[in-house]
Design a protein around this motif. Sequence first.
Motif, short mmCIF file in Angstrom:
data_model
loop_
_atom_site.label_atom_id
_atom_site.label_comp_id
_atom_site.label_asym_id
_atom_site.label_seq_id
_atom_site.Cartn_x
_atom_site.Cartn_y
_atom_site.Cartn_z
N LEU A 1 0.85 -1.19 0.00
CA LEU A 1 0.00 0.00 0.00
C LEU A 1 0.88 1.24 0.00
O LEU A 1 1.83 1.35 0.79
CB LEU A 1 -0.90 0.01 1.24
N ALA A 2 0.61 2.16 -0.90
CA ALA A 2 1.32 3.43 -0.96
C ALA A 2 0.32 4.58 -0.87
O ALA A 2 -0.89 4.37 -0.91
CB ALA A 2 2.14 3.53 -2.25
N VAL A 3 0.85 5.78 -0.76
CA VAL A 3 0.01 6.96 -0.55
C VAL A 3 0.28 8.00 -1.63
O VAL A 3 1.45 8.32 -1.91
CB VAL A 3 0.26 7.56 0.85
N LYS A 4 -0.76 8.50 -2.25
CA LYS A 4 -0.68 9.68 -3.10
C LYS A 4 -1.32 10.84 -2.34
O LYS A 4 -2.49 10.77 -1.98
CB LYS A 4 -1.43 9.47 -4.42
N ARG A 5 -0.55 11.87 -2.11
CA ARG A 5 -1.08 13.01 -1.37
C ARG A 5 -1.71 14.01 -2.34
O ARG A 5 -1.41 14.05 -3.53
CB ARG A 5 0.03 13.68 -0.56
N GLY A 6 -2.60 14.83 -1.81
CA GLY A 6 -3.24 15.87 -2.61
C GLY A 6 -3.70 17.01 -1.72
O GLY A 6 -3.80 16.87 -0.50
N TYR A 7 -4.00 18.15 -2.34
CA TYR A 7 -4.34 19.37 -1.62
C TYR A 7 -5.63 19.98 -2.17
O TYR A 7 -6.02 19.72 -3.31
CB TYR A 7 -3.20 20.40 -1.78
N HIS A 8 -6.26 20.80 -1.32
CA HIS A 8 -7.35 21.62 -1.84
C HIS A 8 -7.39 22.97 -1.14
O HIS A 8 -6.85 23.15 -0.05
CB HIS A 8 -8.71 20.89 -1.77
N MET A 9 -8.06 23.89 -1.79
CA MET A 9 -8.31 25.24 -1.27
C MET A 9 -9.65 25.70 -1.82
O MET A 9 -10.00 25.39 -2.96
CB MET A 9 -7.19 26.20 -1.69
N HIS A 10 -10.41 26.44 -1.00
CA HIS A 10 -11.67 27.02 -1.45
C HIS A 10 -11.49 28.49 -1.80
O HIS A 10 -10.71 29.20 -1.14
CB HIS A 10 -12.75 26.90 -0.38
N TYR A 11 -12.24 28.92 -2.81
CA TYR A 11 -12.18 30.30 -3.29
C TYR A 11 -13.59 30.86 -3.45
O TYR A 11 -14.54 30.11 -3.75
CB TYR A 11 -11.47 30.37 -4.66
N PRO B 1 -3.94 25.62 3.08
CA PRO B 1 -4.35 24.51 2.23
C PRO B 1 -4.61 23.24 3.05
O PRO B 1 -3.90 22.96 4.02
CB PRO B 1 -3.15 24.30 1.28
N TRP B 2 -5.61 22.50 2.63
CA TRP B 2 -5.88 21.19 3.22
C TRP B 2 -5.07 20.14 2.47
O TRP B 2 -4.89 20.23 1.25
CB TRP B 2 -7.36 20.88 3.11
N MET B 3 -4.59 19.13 3.19
CA MET B 3 -3.86 18.03 2.56
C MET B 3 -4.47 16.71 2.97
O MET B 3 -4.81 16.50 4.15
CB MET B 3 -2.38 18.04 2.96
N GLY B 4 -4.61 15.80 2.01
CA GLY B 4 -5.11 14.46 2.29
C GLY B 4 -4.23 13.40 1.64
O GLY B 4 -3.33 13.71 0.86
N ARG B 5 -4.53 12.14 1.96
CA ARG B 5 -3.71 11.01 1.51
C ARG B 5 -4.61 9.95 0.89
O ARG B 5 -5.55 9.49 1.53
CB ARG B 5 -2.93 10.41 2.69
N ARG B 6 -4.30 9.54 -0.33
CA ARG B 6 -5.08 8.50 -1.01
C ARG B 6 -4.35 7.16 -0.86
O ARG B 6 -3.19 7.03 -1.25
CB ARG B 6 -5.23 8.83 -2.49
N PRO B 7 -5.04 6.12 -0.35
CA PRO B 7 -4.40 4.81 -0.20
C PRO B 7 -4.46 4.03 -1.50
O PRO B 7 -5.53 3.78 -2.06
CB PRO B 7 -5.26 4.14 0.88
N CYS B 8 -3.32 3.60 -2.02
CA CYS B 8 -3.24 3.02 -3.36
C CYS B 8 -2.55 1.66 -3.35
O CYS B 8 -1.59 1.45 -2.62
CB CYS B 8 -2.45 3.96 -4.28
N THR B 9 -3.03 0.76 -4.20
CA THR B 9 -2.38 -0.52 -4.43
C THR B 9 -1.72 -0.50 -5.81
O THR B 9 -2.15 0.25 -6.69
CB THR B 9 -3.39 -1.68 -4.38
N PRO B 10 -0.71 -1.32 -6.05
CA PRO B 10 0.00 -1.25 -7.34
C PRO B 10 -0.81 -1.81 -8.51
O PRO B 10 -0.48 -1.53 -9.67
CB PRO B 10 1.26 -2.08 -7.11
N ASP B 11 -1.88 -2.57 -8.23
CA ASP B 11 -2.71 -3.05 -9.34
C ASP B 11 -4.00 -2.25 -9.47
O ASP B 11 -4.89 -2.60 -10.24
CB ASP B 11 -3.01 -4.54 -9.21
N MET B 12 -4.10 -1.14 -8.70
CA MET B 12 -5.20 -0.18 -8.82
C MET B 12 -6.54 -0.72 -8.35
O MET B 12 -7.56 -0.04 -8.49
CB MET B 12 -5.32 0.35 -10.26
N LEU B 13 -6.57 -1.91 -7.78
CA LEU B 13 -7.81 -2.49 -7.26
C LEU B 13 -7.81 -2.38 -5.74
O LEU B 13 -6.77 -2.59 -5.09
CB LEU B 13 -7.93 -3.96 -7.65
N PRO B 14 -8.95 -2.07 -5.13
CA PRO B 14 -8.99 -2.04 -3.66
C PRO B 14 -8.85 -3.44 -3.08
O PRO B 14 -9.04 -4.45 -3.77
CB PRO B 14 -10.38 -1.45 -3.37
N ILE B 15 -8.53 -3.49 -1.81
CA ILE B 15 -8.47 -4.74 -1.06
C ILE B 15 -9.77 -4.85 -0.27
O ILE B 15 -10.03 -4.05 0.63
CB ILE B 15 -7.26 -4.78 -0.13
#
Length: 410
Positions: free
Chosen positions: A265-275, A344-358
């Motif tokens: 399991l790896a993590v892709k981080r991402g951000y958001h901001m409201h305007y 900014p808000w930051m979050g983490r997406r949980p990822c598998t190498p075959d792109m399918l959830p467990i």
Amino acid sequence: MKFDTVVLGAGIVGVCVAVHLQKRGRAVALIDRKQPGNETSFGNAGLIQREGVYPYAFPRGLGSLLRYARNQSPDVRYHADAMLQVAPFLWRYWRNSHPATHAEIAKSYATLIEHCVSEHRALAADAGASALLRPIGWIKVFRNTAARDAEITLAERWHREYGVEFETLDAPRLQQLEPDLDKRLQGGLRYPQSDSVSDPNALVTAYARYFEALGGRFFIGDADTLREGWQVDTRDGPISAASAVIALGPWSDRASTRLGYRLPLAVKRGYHMHYAARRTARLNHPILDVDHGYVLAPMARGIRLTTGVEIARPEAAKTPVQLDAAEPIARTLFPLGERLDPEPWMGRRPCTPDMLPIIGPATKHQGLWFAFGHAHHGLTLGPVTGRLMAEMMTGEPTLVDPRPFRVERF
């Protein structure tokens, strides 16, 4: 305190697992360190992506790889000090993104995606939250004709293979739907079967309240205290249950590792901001700027700008350079006003190498179940995952074949 099942993690997936188990007569305790929907589920683009039959693949074109290697693209950034640690995952991810392999993965993934909108609508109706869902679809917009033509070719393929509906928008039609977007755009592509959410946190909160209305109990607790016998400590005292579900999103590997599992399991981080929107400008649909990889989405709080992917150590400090790079580009797309969030808000997406959830039972422990690894589609797949898990745990016939999502594949 004794329960039939303890669900660890009160994001969209964990809440939906808890709801569906409680509906089937299980006594369920839902546990998180925060109130429901306040981690990864808080900061997404609010899309329920019926068109998302192909999970997001690793780029394989040489041009894309060279562009990302320079580490200046607004849609993908990386921390150099994280690359050695994440390299084995990226290698497997890259291999699974081969077009032939990706197409095979999509055959399994699409079985979940097929039900994402219908399961959300059913759950939202039960929870009294239908007003948070917008059945208007969402739009990709293009700054050049090459990108437009490539995306239309993909949409045509998805339609042939999986019945995904789409509407090609020429420039006048796009301006009719979104009159405040940049007039220089070369058209768009609308996916009408997808829904969007005006406030993802409010939706998860509504589902959690429905869970409690069904008789479920929510506790503030520490998933790190999970131990065999399925006991966990909470502010209200220890809880024990006959079964446990790990639905901790990007923190699921920490819990599973302590129990002896080694999952990629790896993590892709991402951000958001409201305007705010300037003057009388209005954004009617979520909009993806295909050329630059960010989304603008109308939310209850304002216009939310969400970034693409940041590869970093999961607990590394925030580095919202993607947001800073995307903001001036987004301002040329739509007349954004002032920032509405203090940071900014930051979050983490949980990822598998075959792109399918467990999704399914653990292999080494009786009564332990996994529900994580949904990557970019956690919000999309929460309710259908919750239903599938509850069906498996209670011995019911399952809505879809669960075998492609089993942990044994690793």
